[in-house]
Design a protein around this motif. Structure first.
Motif, PDB file in Angstrom:
ATOM      1  N   PHE A   1       6.593  -5.599  -2.008  1.00 35.85           N
ATOM      2  CA  PHE A   1       7.365  -4.440  -1.558  1.00 35.85           C
ATOM      3  C   PHE A   1       6.653  -3.146  -1.964  1.00 35.85           C
ATOM      4  O   PHE A   1       6.499  -2.230  -1.152  1.00 35.85           O
ATOM      5  CB  PHE A   1       8.781  -4.489  -2.147  1.00 35.85           C
ATOM      6  CG  PHE A   1       9.572  -3.238  -1.901  1.00 35.85           C
ATOM      7  CD1 PHE A   1      10.181  -3.011  -0.673  1.00 35.85           C
ATOM      8  CD2 PHE A   1       9.699  -2.263  -2.885  1.00 35.85           C
ATOM      9  CE1 PHE A   1      10.902  -1.848  -0.447  1.00 35.85           C
ATOM     10  CE2 PHE A   1      10.419  -1.102  -2.671  1.00 35.85           C
ATOM     11  CZ  PHE A   1      11.018  -0.895  -1.444  1.00 35.85           C
ATOM     12  N   SER A   2       6.209  -3.091  -3.224  1.00 35.56           N
ATOM     13  CA  SER A   2       5.523  -1.877  -3.707  1.00 35.56           C
ATOM     14  C   SER A   2       4.316  -1.591  -2.827  1.00 35.56           C
ATOM     15  O   SER A   2       4.051  -0.454  -2.430  1.00 35.56           O
ATOM     16  CB  SER A   2       5.036  -2.057  -5.151  1.00 35.56           C
ATOM     17  OG  SER A   2       6.072  -2.477  -5.976  1.00 35.56           O
ATOM     18  N   SER A   3       3.596  -2.662  -2.510  1.00 32.55           N
ATOM     19  CA  SER A   3       2.382  -2.510  -1.730  1.00 32.55           C
ATOM     20  C   SER A   3       2.678  -2.045  -0.296  1.00 32.55           C
ATOM     21  O   SER A   3       2.063  -1.106   0.210  1.00 32.55           O
ATOM     22  CB  SER A   3       1.652  -3.862  -1.737  1.00 32.55           C
ATOM     23  OG  SER A   3       0.755  -3.955  -0.702  1.00 32.55           O
ATOM     24  N   PHE A   4       3.663  -2.676   0.354  1.00 35.94           N
ATOM     25  CA  PHE A   4       3.958  -2.308   1.750  1.00 35.94           C
ATOM     26  C   PHE A   4       4.520  -0.891   1.853  1.00 35.94           C
ATOM     27  O   PHE A   4       4.199  -0.154   2.785  1.00 35.94           O
ATOM     28  CB  PHE A   4       4.924  -3.321   2.376  1.00 35.94           C
ATOM     29  CG  PHE A   4       4.246  -4.615   2.756  1.00 35.94           C
ATOM     30  CD1 PHE A   4       3.227  -4.634   3.696  1.00 35.94           C
ATOM     31  CD2 PHE A   4       4.615  -5.812   2.168  1.00 35.94           C
ATOM     32  CE1 PHE A   4       2.585  -5.820   4.043  1.00 35.94           C
ATOM     33  CE2 PHE A   4       3.988  -7.004   2.504  1.00 35.94           C
ATOM     34  CZ  PHE A   4       2.967  -7.008   3.444  1.00 35.94           C
ATOM     35  N   MET A   5       5.363  -0.493   0.885  1.00 40.66           N
ATOM     36  CA  MET A   5       5.929   0.862   0.937  1.00 40.66           C
ATOM     37  C   MET A   5       4.808   1.891   0.756  1.00 40.66           C
ATOM     38  O   MET A   5       4.751   2.905   1.447  1.00 40.66           O
ATOM     39  CB  MET A   5       6.977   1.049  -0.167  1.00 40.66           C
ATOM     40  CG  MET A   5       8.288   0.379   0.112  1.00 40.66           C
ATOM     41  SD  MET A   5       9.230   1.090   1.476  1.00 40.66           S
ATOM     42  CE  MET A   5      10.066   2.445   0.683  1.00 40.66           C
TER      43      MET A   5
ATOM     44  N   ASN B   1      -2.555  -6.644   2.699  1.00 36.96           N
ATOM     45  CA  ASN B   1      -1.252  -6.240   3.223  1.00 36.96           C
ATOM     46  C   ASN B   1      -1.369  -5.193   4.328  1.00 36.96           C
ATOM     47  O   ASN B   1      -0.525  -5.134   5.216  1.00 36.96           O
ATOM     48  CB  ASN B   1      -0.352  -5.747   2.080  1.00 36.96           C
ATOM     49  CG  ASN B   1       0.250  -6.916   1.322  1.00 36.96           C
ATOM     50  OD1 ASN B   1       0.187  -8.063   1.785  1.00 36.96           O
ATOM     51  ND2 ASN B   1       0.827  -6.658   0.165  1.00 36.96           N
ATOM     52  N   ARG B   2      -2.444  -4.364   4.274  1.00 37.45           N
ATOM     53  CA  ARG B   2      -2.629  -3.399   5.355  1.00 37.45           C
ATOM     54  C   ARG B   2      -2.869  -4.136   6.679  1.00 37.45           C
ATOM     55  O   ARG B   2      -2.284  -3.825   7.702  1.00 37.45           O
ATOM     56  CB  ARG B   2      -3.803  -2.453   5.076  1.00 37.45           C
ATOM     57  CG  ARG B   2      -3.985  -1.491   6.269  1.00 37.45           C
ATOM     58  CD  ARG B   2      -5.122  -0.510   6.135  1.00 37.45           C
ATOM     59  NE  ARG B   2      -4.967   0.329   4.961  1.00 37.45           N
ATOM     60  CZ  ARG B   2      -5.794   0.301   3.920  1.00 37.45           C
ATOM     61  NH1 ARG B   2      -6.833  -0.512   3.927  1.00 37.45           N
ATOM     62  NH2 ARG B   2      -5.616   1.086   2.902  1.00 37.45           N
ATOM     63  N   ARG B   3      -3.701  -5.181   6.607  1.00 40.63           N
ATOM     64  CA  ARG B   3      -3.955  -5.972   7.822  1.00 40.63           C
ATOM     65  C   ARG B   3      -2.666  -6.629   8.309  1.00 40.63           C
ATOM     66  O   ARG B   3      -2.366  -6.643   9.486  1.00 40.63           O
ATOM     67  CB  ARG B   3      -5.036  -7.029   7.546  1.00 40.63           C
ATOM     68  CG  ARG B   3      -6.431  -6.442   7.357  1.00 40.63           C
ATOM     69  CD  ARG B   3      -7.494  -7.519   7.416  1.00 40.63           C
ATOM     70  NE  ARG B   3      -7.457  -8.415   6.275  1.00 40.63           N
ATOM     71  CZ  ARG B   3      -8.090  -8.211   5.112  1.00 40.63           C
ATOM     72  NH1 ARG B   3      -8.799  -7.104   4.931  1.00 40.63           N
ATOM     73  NH2 ARG B   3      -8.020  -9.084   4.131  1.00 40.63           N
ATOM     74  N   ARG B   4      -1.879  -7.153   7.357  1.00 41.84           N
ATOM     75  CA  ARG B   4      -0.623  -7.813   7.727  1.00 41.84           C
ATOM     76  C   ARG B   4       0.328  -6.835   8.420  1.00 41.84           C
ATOM     77  O   ARG B   4       0.892  -7.149   9.460  1.00 41.84           O
ATOM     78  CB  ARG B   4       0.100  -8.300   6.466  1.00 41.84           C
ATOM     79  CG  ARG B   4      -0.362  -9.623   5.981  1.00 41.84           C
ATOM     80  CD  ARG B   4       0.643 -10.081   4.938  1.00 41.84           C
ATOM     81  NE  ARG B   4       0.245 -11.312   4.350  1.00 41.84           N
ATOM     82  CZ  ARG B   4       0.335 -11.584   3.051  1.00 41.84           C
ATOM     83  NH1 ARG B   4       0.803 -10.705   2.227  1.00 41.84           N
ATOM     84  NH2 ARG B   4      -0.033 -12.751   2.596  1.00 41.84           N
TER      85      ARG B   4
END
Ligand SMILES: Cc1cc2nc3c(=O)[nH]c(=O)nc-3n(C[C@H](O)[C@H](O)[C@H](O)COP(=O)(O)OP(=O)(O)OC[C@H]3O[C@@H](n4cnc5c(N)ncnc54)[C@H](O)[C@@H]3O)c2cc1C
Length: 423
Positions: A332-336, A368-371
């Motif tokens: 979550f921290s990463s995607f936000m 996660n950026r690619r995802r």
């Protein structure tokens, strides 16, 4: 930003909103501009836009307020067997209905017409509650059905966290729709899946959509918990497939909005229920339950005293561990952070202190950026075929990358063993 809960549908005084299925297989709130008078009520209660965490009073929002944690199952073995984990939800709803505490339960049932589109139902009979058991890992908008609850009726609502966020916002806005909900029975949820995932599953199982009458995402019929994928054909035949048919596709059919949700453990419910991952391997199925309110604790104690449930107290940390909450916090921290850095719209989580978030390593951030970019492209697909082709191409690429990484690691190990042998 729509979380697909449907809470905006019944609050609209002009009846201008309905849930529409997108080509890629999400449900989104769609507004009829001609009917809309711009009152803004839908926006005010939209949990996709944001929710307030102030009510948690500084408690870690990834864990929520927990008064008591349990592992257990329905006292009735038939209800346990047809439940997704331990049949706790089904048994509790029946207890509430048959003891006269509620007039109906807002649940979700899979129709047997081959549409594979689960529908919210106000279950008013034992049969309707039993028919709703089992998890449907795809979009559904139960809050839209709140308008069918009569004013004098009291209900229990079952829902995944984003649906409960809709109720949380309705309640904060003082909507009478929320007052009719006597019990909030939450499900744990890591994510839901695009509808198109079901088509991909059918194709991989070599089944034609026209031949399919129904789907159980995790059937316990043959080998018990955690369950296999089971398609029911129009002929009535049941075809079983390993759980991996679904689990291997999860990452290719995750709605982008699910990446921006912190709430795996349904923090705004009276009781939050999930699978007993890492706690009980029983093939008959067990659930874990986090009692989050006094009302929830009392209900569990009473149901256990009447033999409706069989419960054992456990430490809440075992649940957090079994559900891998620290992984959820990290993702979550990463995607936000990524979505924010790229200037994408973000949900407003009022009161979410930065201290509850994690620092993300570069390698995870890149993955996660690619995802996230892939999830967004999926969501924007303009046809079902385009969405499925995208998923296939992305899956091939992931496999190639995994093979490349494996070969790289093996080569490195061999070189190390040849040139730097351990003495
Ligand atoms: C999308 C989704 C994701 C989940 N992710 C996790 C997870 O990551 N970890 C975990 O431990 N558990 C997860 N669960 C919860 C788990 O699958 C079981 O639902 C839970 O353990 C309750 O099992 P039970 O046997 O007590 O319920 P049952 O007696 O089988 O009753 C299940 C109830 O859930 C309702 N329901 C089913 N699907 C939906 C839906 N899409 N929206 C709203 N209500 C629904 C049904 O109407 C029924 O009332 C998830 C559930 C869903 C729906």
């Amino acid at each position: 930003m729509c979380v697909q809960c449907g809470a905006c549908v019944p609050v609209c005084p002009s009846r201008a909103i309905r849930m529409r299925e997108t080509p890629s297989g999400l449900l989104v709130a769609s507004i009829n501009e001609e009917k809309c008078d711009g009152c803004g009520l839908c926006r005010a209660i939209c949990p996709g836009a944001g929710i307030s965490l102030q009510g948690l009073h500084g408690v870690d929002p990834f864990k929520g307020n927990v008064l008591q944690a349990y592992v257990g199952h329905a006292g009735n073995e038939a209800i346990r067997a047809s439940g997704q984990s331990g049949g706790i939800v089904g048994a509790l709803l029946l207890y509430l209905l048959e003891s006269g505490r509620i007039d109906a339960a807002l649940v979700v049932a899979m129709p047997k017409d081959g549409s594979l589109r689960p529908r919210p139902v106000l279950a008013r009979t034992r049969a309707e509650i039993l028919a709703s058991q089992g998890s449907k890992y795809c979009p559904v908008a139960p809050c839209a059905l709140l308008e069918d609850v009569r004013e004098e009726e009291r209900i229990a609502m079952v829902g995944i966290p984003c649906q409960m966020h809709g109720i949380h916002n309705l309640s904060r806005q003082g909507s009478p729709l929320a007052d009719r909900i006597e019990y909030r029975i939450g499900l744990f949820c890591d994510r839901t899946l695009f509808f198109s995932c079901m088509e991909m599953m059918a194709r991989q199982a070599r089944l034609r959509m026209d031949d399919i009458a129904g789907l159980e995402f995790r059937s316990k019929r043959r080998h018990g918990w955690p369950g296999e994928v089971c398609f029911t054909l129009v002929s009535g035949e049941k075809r079983f497939f390993p759980a991996s048919l679904r689990t291997n596709l999860k990452d290719f059919f995750t709605p982008p909005r699910c990446r921006l949700c912190f709430d795996k453990l349904n923090v705004f419910s009276d009781l939050a229920v999930g699978d007993a991952w890492g706690i009980s391997p029983s093939a008959r199925g067990d659930s874990v339950i986090l009692a989050r309110s006094e009302k929830g604790v009392l209900l569990l104690q009473e149901a256990a005293a009447h033999g409706v449930l069989r419960l054992e107290k456990i430490g809440m940390d075992r649940v957090f561990q079994g559900q891998n909450i620290e992984r959820k916090r990290l993702d979550f921290s990463s995607f936000m952070e990524l979505a924010g850095r790229e200037g994408r719209p973000l949900p407003r989580y009022e009161g979410l202190a930065p201290g509850f978030l994690k620092t993300v390593e570069k390698s995870l951030a890149a993955r996660n950026r690619r995802r996230l970019n892939y999830d967004l492209a999926m969501a924007r697909s303009i046809s079902r075929e385009e969405a499925l082709a995208l998923a296939r191409a992305w899956r091939r690429k992931q496999r190639r990358n995994a093979l490349g990484a494996f070969l790289f690691r093996r080569t490195r190990e061999v070189i190390r063993a040849l040139f730097y042998p351990v003495k």
